[in-house]
Design a protein around this motif. Structure first.
Motif, PDB file in Angstrom:
ATOM      1  N   ARG A 102       1.030  -1.007  -0.053  1.00 45.55           N
ATOM      2  CA  ARG A 102      -0.365   0.074  -0.073  1.00 45.55           C
ATOM      3  C   ARG A 102       0.539   0.976  -0.055  1.00 45.55           C
ATOM      4  O   ARG A 102       2.123   1.434   0.540  1.00 45.55           O
ATOM      5  CB  ARG A 102      -0.953  -0.308   1.128  1.00 45.55           C
ATOM      6  N   LEU A 103       0.496   2.193  -0.315  1.00 52.25           N
ATOM      7  CA  LEU A 103       1.431   3.531  -0.669  1.00 52.25           C
ATOM      8  C   LEU A 103       0.591   4.491  -0.228  1.00 52.25           C
ATOM      9  O   LEU A 103      -0.838   4.571  -0.635  1.00 52.25           O
ATOM     10  CB  LEU A 103       1.432   4.508  -2.165  1.00 52.25           C
ATOM     11  N   THR A 104       0.565   5.389   0.417  1.00 53.56           N
ATOM     12  CA  THR A 104      -0.138   6.006   1.201  1.00 53.56           C
ATOM     13  C   THR A 104      -0.182   8.006   2.068  1.00 53.56           C
ATOM     14  O   THR A 104       1.774   7.603   2.047  1.00 53.56           O
ATOM     15  CB  THR A 104      -1.095   5.517   2.530  1.00 53.56           C
ATOM     16  N   ALA A 142       4.423  11.386  -2.798  1.00 54.67           N
ATOM     17  CA  ALA A 142       6.025  11.868  -3.624  1.00 54.67           C
ATOM     18  C   ALA A 142       6.309  10.643  -4.991  1.00 54.67           C
ATOM     19  O   ALA A 142       7.102  11.433  -5.499  1.00 54.67           O
ATOM     20  CB  ALA A 142       6.944  11.334  -2.569  1.00 54.67           C
ATOM     21  N   LEU A 143       5.628   9.830  -4.818  1.00 56.99           N
ATOM     22  CA  LEU A 143       5.517   9.357  -6.195  1.00 56.99           C
ATOM     23  C   LEU A 143       4.661   9.935  -6.971  1.00 56.99           C
ATOM     24  O   LEU A 143       5.570  10.014  -8.838  1.00 56.99           O
ATOM     25  CB  LEU A 143       5.704   7.573  -5.511  1.00 56.99           C
ATOM     26  N   GLY A 144       3.642  10.420  -6.549  1.00 48.65           N
ATOM     27  CA  GLY A 144       2.458  10.275  -7.934  1.00 48.65           C
ATOM     28  C   GLY A 144       2.667  11.798  -8.868  1.00 48.65           C
ATOM     29  O   GLY A 144       3.163  12.684  -9.433  1.00 48.65           O
ATOM     30  N   ALA A 145       3.941  12.973  -7.477  1.00 43.82           N
ATOM     31  CA  ALA A 145       4.687  13.803  -7.497  1.00 43.82           C
ATOM     32  C   ALA A 145       5.993  13.593  -8.501  1.00 43.82           C
ATOM     33  O   ALA A 145       6.517  14.563  -8.887  1.00 43.82           O
ATOM     34  CB  ALA A 145       5.187  14.636  -7.410  1.00 43.82           C
TER      35      ALA A 145
END
Length: 159
Positions: free
Chosen positions: A146-148, A154-157
């Motif tokens: 899970r990423l939250t 950070a990953l989405g940016a």
């Protein structure tokens, strides 16, 4: 009795979500608002569905199941992912949990879905025993990731 949730059930669904989070020792993580639940369940593009277990003697909500569709690329069809199943402690043992799972299994069969899946905390032995008594089997070869929060941001940016 099991029935499909309606918009009027949002307050009780919100309360049941919080009761479940408290039972799972993670109340501080239960941040969903009634408005978010209303939008997810009954907004212009519903992303989730819910059923309410009602106590036959009191008429009061005894528990709920909140679920959404997933998809198996291997089987080529949808399935149901059960996000939350919760029965209030005082209503346990009366068949509400089994009735909720039976209703979801019925939906799967009726619609041609080939999987009904969910997660359970490793320490929750009463639930594990209950699920196994119904024929469910742990998928021990898989680990949930899970990423939250900060890691997701950070990953989405990342360009």
């Amino acid at each position: 009795m099991i029935r499909t949730a309606t918009p009027a059930d949002i307050p009780v669904i919100h309360t049941l979500v919080r009761e479940l989070a408290e039972y799972e020792k993670a109340l501080e993580e239960a941040k969903a608002t009634p408005e978010q639940l209303r939008e997810a369940l009954f907004g212009a593009h519903p992303a989730a569905y819910a059923h309410i277990a009602v106590d036959d003697t009191t008429g009061e909500p005894a528990g709920f199941a909140l679920w959404f569709l997933n998809f198996s690329t291997w089987r080529g069809v949808h399935g149901i992912y059960l996000e939350d199943l919760y029965v209030r402690p005082e209503a346990r043992g009366a068949g509400h949990g089994k009735a909720l799972l039976t209703e979801l299994a019925r939906i799967c069969v009726e619609r041609g879905y080939q999987r009904l899946e969910w997660s359970v905390l490793n320490w929750n032995r009463p639930s594990i025993d209950f699920y196994e008594s119904l024929g469910a089997r742990a998928q021990d070869e898989w680990t949930v990731y899970r990423l939250t929060d900060g890691a997701l941001a950070a990953l989405g940016a990342t360009p």
